[in-house]
Design a protein around this motif. Sequence first.
Motif, short mmCIF file in Angstrom:
data_model
loop_
_atom_site.label_atom_id
_atom_site.label_comp_id
_atom_site.label_asym_id
_atom_site.label_seq_id
_atom_site.Cartn_x
_atom_site.Cartn_y
_atom_site.Cartn_z
N UNK A 245 40.33 -14.84 -20.34
CA UNK A 245 41.25 -13.57 -20.86
C UNK A 245 39.96 -12.61 -21.47
N UNK A 246 38.95 -13.21 -21.59
CA UNK A 246 37.68 -12.48 -21.66
C UNK A 246 36.36 -13.12 -21.19
N UNK A 247 35.32 -12.52 -20.69
CA UNK A 247 34.12 -12.95 -20.17
C UNK A 247 33.44 -13.73 -21.11
N UNK A 248 32.71 -14.81 -20.79
CA UNK A 248 31.68 -15.49 -21.53
C UNK A 248 30.67 -14.75 -22.41
N UNK A 249 30.23 -13.69 -21.97
CA UNK A 249 29.25 -12.76 -22.43
C UNK A 249 29.96 -11.83 -23.67
N UNK A 250 31.16 -11.48 -23.38
CA UNK A 250 31.79 -10.70 -24.22
C UNK A 250 32.17 -11.68 -25.46
N UNK A 251 32.36 -13.00 -25.21
CA UNK A 251 33.01 -13.73 -26.38
C UNK A 251 31.81 -14.17 -27.31
N UNK A 252 30.57 -14.40 -26.57
CA UNK A 252 29.42 -14.63 -27.75
C UNK A 252 28.93 -13.40 -28.47
N UNK A 253 28.98 -12.27 -27.73
CA UNK A 253 28.67 -10.97 -28.47
C UNK A 253 29.58 -10.64 -29.51
N UNK A 254 31.05 -10.80 -29.32
CA UNK A 254 31.95 -10.48 -30.29
C UNK A 254 31.95 -11.50 -31.20
N UNK A 255 31.68 -12.72 -30.99
CA UNK A 255 31.69 -13.82 -31.98
C UNK A 255 30.38 -13.53 -32.91
#
Length: 384
Positions: A245-255
């Motif tokens: 649903x989300x890319x891994x880079x977006x998950x880490x940055x949004x986290x």
Amino acid sequence: MQVNDILEPNVRIRELKKDSVNFVLENVDLAFANSLRRVMMADIPTVAIDMVEFEANTTVLPDEFIAHRLGMIPLISMNCDEAIRYSRDCTCLQSCQNCSIELILHVACNENRTMDVTSNHLDVNGEEIEKRTPNFGHPVGKNDPSVPPVLICKIRKGQELKVRCIAKKGIAKEHAKWSPCSAVSFEYDPHNRLRHTSYWYETDIKREWPLSANAAEEEEPRDDEPFDYNAKPQKFYFEVETDGSLGPQEVVMKGLTELQTKLANLILGLKPESDDFAAGGSQIPATNGTAATATATGWGQGAGAGGWGGAPATGSGWGTSTTGGASAWNGASGSGATPPGSGWGGNTGTSAWGAGGSGWGSNSPARNTGWSSPNPQTQGGWNV
């Protein structure tokens, strides 16, 4: 392994794939690493099917079973913060294009064979909205031969499934279907130098408990090395795997962004409202109709506007705005004061309950009367 306060946090990416990332986080403590893991799992918004309306279901599975499977199908949620609103923040009554996405599933089997109903049969119904990616809200892997679809159910000849789905925005704290990650893990101290792990073994601990691949990142401790009771972990090996649903880079940055926001709100909540209020010199807002302004307030404090047992005030009482001509509870100048305006049962000046001046139904004229007095009230009590 003592953390060096001078060094700044450092991130080193070891491997980046389409749906996973492996990186090393250094110069942070264990609490921060675990907070980042939890935020990535449960606090990043995505979209998922939240409501299902069944029009036809002649399959062998009940409606609740199929609805749960539909809710667990991951939907593409890129740029979810700006692309869709939360339902609680929208002005619509139930759902609209600004806070929801409509998906349609209609499959019927007319051949003498077993037919698979998968996530590829879900179609988004509605117009595309600005700030949304072209595939926003579509099932992950739809029309992609390299990604196998999610199986919903199987039907035979004469069976049909027709449903209408409403997808909404949410976080995994509400339900696990909104989690963008399938697994988030981290490891630290692969050689167990800190002895945070107690190994159970029969004969040989090294043979029965082989080291992980992360052990190559650190130096192996000597057998005669003394134990450091003050040592703390400072190097963490993260593995983040998403459901697409989300890319891994977006998950880490949004986290990281979400964790920063939470800490900022915590600091703001712990900060006092103003230094003047803490020092006792602020103005108290008017309550119960009080129109007087305090210069230094407090219970029993000698103030310009007296409190309970305070010194003479310019305006006193509950709901009064006079300058001392008529008193409130037990006085003309604050609680515990003396005439000219007496308290409960006083006989001097203009008094309160049962006094010589006025009362609860008194017939004598008074400048300030009590409750429901038949005389005109210049500045009365609660029924002004």
